[in-house]
Design an enzyme around this catalytic site. Structure first.
Site, PDB file in Angstrom:
ATOM      1  N   ARG A 126       8.929 -37.608  -2.385  1.00 49.22           N
ATOM      2  CA  ARG A 126       8.949 -39.076  -1.986  1.00 49.22           C
ATOM      3  C   ARG A 126       7.871 -39.394  -0.879  1.00 49.22           C
ATOM      4  NH1 ARG A 126      14.380 -40.631  -3.539  1.00 49.22           N
ATOM      5  NH2 ARG A 126      13.925 -42.189  -5.349  1.00 49.22           N
ATOM      6  N   GLN A 131       4.224 -42.620  -5.358  1.00 53.54           N
ATOM      7  CA  GLN A 131       5.106 -43.488  -5.431  1.00 53.54           C
ATOM      8  C   GLN A 131       5.149 -44.087  -6.957  1.00 53.54           C
ATOM      9  OE1 GLN A 131       4.645 -46.667  -2.797  1.00 53.54           O
ATOM     10  NE2 GLN A 131       6.348 -45.792  -1.239  1.00 53.54           N
ATOM     11  N   ASP A 134       7.291 -41.880  -9.259  1.00 56.17           N
ATOM     12  CA  ASP A 134       8.693 -41.529  -8.940  1.00 56.17           C
ATOM     13  C   ASP A 134       9.834 -42.249  -9.849  1.00 56.17           C
ATOM     14  OD1 ASP A 134      11.163 -41.547  -7.542  1.00 56.17           O
ATOM     15  OD2 ASP A 134      10.441 -42.334  -5.766  1.00 56.17           O
ATOM     16  N   SER A 137      13.065 -43.346  -8.492  1.00 55.46           N
ATOM     17  CA  SER A 137      13.125 -45.014  -7.988  1.00 55.46           C
ATOM     18  C   SER A 137      12.916 -46.172  -9.171  1.00 55.46           C
ATOM     19  CB  SER A 137      11.901 -45.306  -6.978  1.00 55.46           C
ATOM     20  OG  SER A 137      12.158 -44.487  -6.031  1.00 55.46           O
ATOM     21  N   TYR A 233      16.142 -38.542   2.251  1.00 58.46           N
ATOM     22  CA  TYR A 233      17.458 -38.590   1.709  1.00 58.46           C
ATOM     23  C   TYR A 233      18.525 -38.335   2.650  1.00 58.46           C
ATOM     24  CZ  TYR A 233      15.217 -37.820  -2.754  1.00 58.46           C
ATOM     25  OH  TYR A 233      14.532 -37.749  -3.882  1.00 58.46           O
TER      26      TYR A 233
HETATM   27  P1  NAD Z   1      20.120 -41.283  -3.301  1.00 56.68           P
HETATM   28  O1  NAD Z   1      20.000 -41.875  -4.717  1.00 56.68           O
HETATM   29  O2  NAD Z   1      19.664 -39.817  -3.152  1.00 56.68           O
HETATM   30  O3  NAD Z   1      21.123 -41.743  -2.634  1.00 56.68           O
HETATM   31  C1  NAD Z   1      21.581 -43.133  -2.391  1.00 56.68           C
HETATM   32  C2  NAD Z   1      22.287 -43.728  -1.101  1.00 56.68           C
HETATM   33  O4  NAD Z   1      23.342 -43.043  -0.845  1.00 56.68           O
HETATM   34  C3  NAD Z   1      21.126 -43.229  -0.051  1.00 56.68           C
HETATM   35  O5  NAD Z   1      20.707 -44.358   0.695  1.00 56.68           O
HETATM   36  C4  NAD Z   1      22.024 -42.212   0.936  1.00 56.68           C
HETATM   37  O6  NAD Z   1      21.638 -42.260   2.225  1.00 56.68           O
HETATM   38  C5  NAD Z   1      23.130 -42.805   0.558  1.00 56.68           C
HETATM   39  N1  NAD Z   1      24.503 -42.130   0.910  1.00 56.68           N
HETATM   40  C6  NAD Z   1      24.530 -40.568   0.851  1.00 56.68           C
HETATM   41  N2  NAD Z   1      25.715 -40.221   1.491  1.00 56.68           N
HETATM   42  C7  NAD Z   1      26.382 -41.506   1.981  1.00 56.68           C
HETATM   43  C8  NAD Z   1      27.758 -41.739   2.520  1.00 56.68           C
HETATM   44  N3  NAD Z   1      28.346 -40.725   2.806  1.00 56.68           N
HETATM   45  N4  NAD Z   1      28.003 -43.002   2.898  1.00 56.68           N
HETATM   46  C9  NAD Z   1      27.068 -43.990   2.535  1.00 56.68           C
HETATM   47  N5  NAD Z   1      25.852 -43.663   1.932  1.00 56.68           N
HETATM   48  C10 NAD Z   1      25.566 -42.353   1.646  1.00 56.68           C
HETATM   49  O7  NAD Z   1      18.839 -42.007  -2.476  1.00 56.68           O
HETATM   50  P2  NAD Z   1      17.718 -42.806  -3.071  1.00 56.68           P
HETATM   51  O8  NAD Z   1      17.815 -43.984  -3.591  1.00 56.68           O
HETATM   52  O9  NAD Z   1      16.764 -41.979  -4.075  1.00 56.68           O
HETATM   53  O10 NAD Z   1      16.630 -42.958  -1.923  1.00 56.68           O
HETATM   54  C11 NAD Z   1      16.497 -42.054  -0.868  1.00 56.68           C
HETATM   55  C12 NAD Z   1      15.631 -42.351   0.175  1.00 56.68           C
HETATM   56  O11 NAD Z   1      14.253 -41.957  -0.208  1.00 56.68           O
HETATM   57  C13 NAD Z   1      15.526 -43.878   0.720  1.00 56.68           C
HETATM   58  O12 NAD Z   1      15.253 -43.860   2.087  1.00 56.68           O
HETATM   59  C14 NAD Z   1      14.396 -44.281  -0.058  1.00 56.68           C
HETATM   60  O13 NAD Z   1      13.941 -45.556   0.489  1.00 56.68           O
HETATM   61  C15 NAD Z   1      13.509 -43.366  -0.145  1.00 56.68           C
HETATM   62  N6  NAD Z   1      12.371 -43.490  -1.015  1.00 56.68           N
HETATM   63  C16 NAD Z   1      11.084 -43.054  -0.535  1.00 56.68           C
HETATM   64  C17 NAD Z   1      10.139 -43.300  -1.413  1.00 56.68           C
HETATM   65  C18 NAD Z   1       8.476 -43.055  -1.165  1.00 56.68           C
HETATM   66  O14 NAD Z   1       8.262 -43.189  -0.082  1.00 56.68           O
HETATM   67  N7  NAD Z   1       7.870 -42.674  -1.992  1.00 56.68           N
HETATM   68  C19 NAD Z   1      10.585 -43.616  -2.942  1.00 56.68           C
HETATM   69  C20 NAD Z   1      11.654 -43.964  -3.236  1.00 56.68           C
HETATM   70  C21 NAD Z   1      12.668 -43.601  -2.112  1.00 56.68           C
END
Ligand code: NAD
Length: 389
Positions: A126, A131, A134, A137, A233
């Site tokens: 990430r 991006q 990904d 996403s 994460y």
């Molecule tokens: P994910 O699918 O792994 O998880 C979904 C969400 O569930 C996350 O936001 C996580 O914090 C939340 N979660 C986990 N346990 C929890 C709990 N007990 N209670 C409430 N919420 C809980 O996550 P994702 O959607 O793949 O995204 C993870 C991170 O990566 C985010 O910060 C996202 O913005 C970031 N991201 C960055 C990039 C990049 O910079 N290239 C690209 C995509 C995502």
């Protein structure tokens, strides 16, 4: 190099790894692209469209004879289709796709045993420069959208507020648990449909993103400072933390008409955020969409791909929402795959340099062995000696 687009065989999978629009640039860059006949049909791309884009249509046997295979689902992610695909893998073939390497390390090991080189797209780091590659996403975004439509269609009431001569209808209350990529899109979609939306995430950084979409961030008096791991994460927390979280979430869940659960911890069982007792306090007719059902579920009682009714509350556990909008999920996935493949070629595919973070993080198997440290660990293998050891 000859690159093949495979037809997906996983039940209900309607996506395709490359759409015709992504074929042209690859052909121009010097790759030969072949497409298994019918591969794109369910995603709105007939064979003729691939032909027009410069690809050749081939049989499944011929597709598997290519140097590099592009798939939506490979190894463990291909489920029951995997053994048949595995037996077709040629020594030295490169497979690029979603492979579920952390939960299905054994299937990746089987691919390694056949001499295949595996790149798992779930492991794309990430980071900003990755991006456009990904897949988590691009697919989660549309899954979050579909989850809200599913809930709205199941809910025995409407979402927006309506003031009519026959009376006023109050807006439905939607709660989104987990505000990562899928959760943020679920929030945005529920807002567009006119619901009153609130959301909760364990990562404090999310509060501002939730509020910027016009939703309310649910604040729980619980210490979450250590909840964010590297890469943005969520980290797994102790059972005591989850118990306290459930206790505090109880009231918000009880007041909601729809709860969309998206909370995941990479490579681990999903945390339970909604217990049966919490479900029983919801109004009859309420709907829970548990997007984590495949990974054990955020909601007690949810079952993968089944509808469960508990105390009048409908709990849905869809496991492949991206396949329900295959035209767009394939378009985005194809862009991810084409960008990734172009990157690998630049890095010297088939012998990609592991100095590059994207190549290093996604390479699961090469030279007859599992090479990814985390996947080796999951497969019960010892770490490989580092350089100079
Ligand atoms: P994910 O699918 O792994 O998880 C979904 C969400 O569930 C996350 O936001 C996580 O914090 C939340 N979660 C986990 N346990 C929890 C709990 N007990 N209670 C409430 N919420 C809980 O996550 P994702 O959607 O793949 O995204 C993870 C991170 O990566 C985010 O910060 C996202 O913005 C970031 N991201 C960055 C990039 C990049 O910079 N290239 C690209 C995509 C995502």
């Amino acid at each position: 190099m000859k690159v093949a687009v495979l037809k997906e065989t996983f039940p209900g999978e309607r996506r395709v790894a490359l759409v015709p629009a992504a074929v042209g640039p690859l052909v121009k860059s010097g790759l030969e692209v072949v497409v298994e006949s019918g591969a794109g049909l369910a995603a709105g791309s007939p064979d003729e469209a691939y032909r027009a884009a410069g690809a050749r249509i081939v049989s499944r046997d011929e597709a598997f004879a290519a140097d590099c295979l592009l798939a939506v689902r490979g190894c463990g992610a291909a489920g029951g289709s995997w053994p048949a695909d595995r037996d077709r893998l040629r020594h030295g073939v490169i497979l690029i796709g979603m492979c579920d390497p952390l939960s299905s390390a054994e299937a990746c090991r089987e691919a390694a045993d056949r001499g295949a080189t595996i790149f798992a797209l779930e492991l794309v780091p990430r980071i900003t420069r990755a991006q456009s590659m990904d897949v988590l996403s691009s697919q989660a975004n549309i899954a979050g959208y579909r989850a809200v439509l599913l809930a709205a269609n199941t809910l025995p009431r409407i979402l927006p507020m309506m003031t009519t001569a026959a009376g006023t209808v109050t807006p439905a209350k939607v709660l989104v648990l987990g505000a990562g990529v899928a959760g943020l899109q679920a929030i945005a979609t529920a807002k567009r449909l006119g619901a009153q939306v609130s959301a909760y995430d364990v990562r404090p950084a999310v509060k501002e993103q939730v509020q910027s979409l016009g939703a309310k961030f649910v604040e729980l008096p619980i210490e979450t400072g250590a909840a964010e791991a590297a890469g943005g994460y969520a980290k797994a927390m102790g059972e005591e933390f989850y118990a306290r979280q459930r206790e505090l979430l109880g009231k918000v869940v009880a007041e909601s008409d729809i709860v969309v659960c998206t909370a995941l911890i990479p490579g681990q069982k999903a945390p339970v955020l909604v217990t049966r007792e919490m479900v029983s306090r919801m109004k009859p007719g309420s709907v829970i969409v548990d997007m984590a059902a495949e990974r054990g579920g955020n909601c007690e009682g949810s079952q993968p791909d089944e509808t469960v009714v508990i105390d009048g509350v409908t709990i849905l556990g869809p496991t492949n929402l991206p396949a329900e909008a295959p035209i767009h999920t394939s378009q985005l996935y194809a862009k991810n795959v084409a960008t990734f493949l172009t990157h690998l070629v630049k890095c010297g595919l088939p012998d990609v340099s592991l100095d590059d973070e994207i190549c290093r993080d996604t390479l699961v198997a090469r030279g007859g062995e599992l090479v990814h440290p985390k996947v080796r660990e999951r497969a019960g293998l010892p770490p490989q000696p580092g350089p100079g050891q």
